[in-house]
Design an enzyme around this catalytic site. Structure first.
Site, PDB file in Angstrom:
ATOM      1  N   ILE A  18     102.890 117.603  66.800  1.00 17.50           N
ATOM      2  CA  ILE A  18     103.186 117.484  65.377  1.00 17.50           C
ATOM      3  C   ILE A  18     104.351 116.531  65.137  1.00 17.50           C
ATOM      4  CG2 ILE A  18     104.048 118.753  63.368  1.00 17.50           C
ATOM      5  CD1 ILE A  18     102.485 121.205  64.466  1.00 17.50           C
ATOM      6  N   ASP A  60     119.219 118.795  72.991  1.00 14.87           N
ATOM      7  CA  ASP A  60     119.051 120.242  73.157  1.00 14.87           C
ATOM      8  C   ASP A  60     119.414 120.888  71.818  1.00 14.87           C
ATOM      9  OD1 ASP A  60     119.162 122.932  73.712  1.00 14.87           O
ATOM     10  OD2 ASP A  60     120.673 122.781  75.292  1.00 14.87           O
ATOM     11  N   TYR A 154     107.893 135.128  69.406  1.00 11.85           N
ATOM     12  CA  TYR A 154     107.533 133.938  68.644  1.00 11.85           C
ATOM     13  C   TYR A 154     107.329 134.269  67.167  1.00 11.85           C
ATOM     14  CZ  TYR A 154     105.017 129.738  67.208  1.00 11.85           C
ATOM     15  OH  TYR A 154     104.634 128.594  66.557  1.00 11.85           O
TER      16      TYR A 154
END
Length: 259
Positions: A18, A60, A154
């Site tokens: 994406i 990061d 998640y």
């Protein structure tokens, strides 16, 4: 063409999927692009898929110092940042992710990237955008809008992203900052992360997993990265100037599935 003319966009997790699809589309609409990713090798390779002038930065998203650095480098190169797409995400770090099989280390790893990374991105962006304005788009998931007993970390992380998005939008409104913040909620998309999820569904075979997923009535089928990128483009453009704190579902109707 030209919906983002001369805008500067920073896209995290931009080495593929994406993120890369969004970078390509933004460039086609006139934006200057900075893609960031923790995987420096993949990020540099992604530049080959973009037009000249794009920049890659190793990043990061769980590090406050890294956020400070990528903003400073982007502003040094392009003068400002108009759009932040918080796309970097992590599905899992272990084979299973149920309530009883998820240990604290797994929970923290997923939430560190998916929630803390988005929080740090929003916080850094607001500091830089509060005077001149800007747009933040956070990539959540259809998992934020449903129970996810087999992806408990998640799902919880993406629900947090949806809530955080609304709080950021509200904060900016009440402070008088000209910043919009919205979230996009895809269903499984044909990306590396999508393959990782379908591998779980297909007993280790992502092709079999996608085949089973497509059979389920009411899931709306799998989406493509461009399906999500087009929605991110809309929210990032002036066409969405009156859209703030919204959840844009790009899920083929999966969230409204009747079981």
């Amino acid at each position: 063409m030209g919906r983002l003319n001369q805008k500067v966009a920073l896209i995290t997790g931009g080495a593929g999927g994406i993120g890369l699809a969004t970078a390509k589309l933004f460039q086609a609409e006139g934006a200057k692009i900075v893609v960031t990713d923790k995987n420096a090798e993949a990020g540099k390779a992604a530049l080959n898929a973009l037009e000249a002038g794009a920049m890659f930065l190793s990043h990061d998203v769980t590090s406050p110092d890294a956020w400070k650095s990528v903003f400073e480098q982007t502003i040094e190169q392009f003068g400002r940042i108009d759009i932040l797409v918080n796309n970097a995400g992590l599905l899992k770090t272990a084979p299973t992710q149920t309530l009883m099989t998820t240990d604290l280390a797994h929970w923290r790893a997923v939430n560190s990237v998916n929630v803390e990374g988005v929080f740090l991105g929003c916080q850094t962006a607001v500091r830089h955008m509060k005077e001149k304005g800007g747009v933040i788009v956070n990539i959540a998931s259809v998992a934020a809008n449903q129970s996810t007993p087999n992806l408990i970390s998640y799902g919880a992380s993406k629900a947090a992203v949806a809530h955080l998005t609304k709080s950021v939008a509200s904060h900016c409104l009440y402070q008088g900052y000209p910043i919009r913040c919205n979230s996009v909620h895809p269903n499984p998309i044909k990306t590396a992360m999508g393959d990782e999820l379908m591998s779980q569904m297909g007993g280790g075979d992502p092709v079999a997993g996608w085949r089973e997923f497509e059979k389920v009535k009411g899931y709306g089928g799998a989406g493509e990265p461009d399906d999500v990128a087009r929605s991110i483009l809309f929210l990032s453009s002036d066409e969405a100037r009156h859209t703030n704190g919204a959840e844009l579902m790009v899920d083929g109707g999966m969230a409204i599935r009747v079981s």
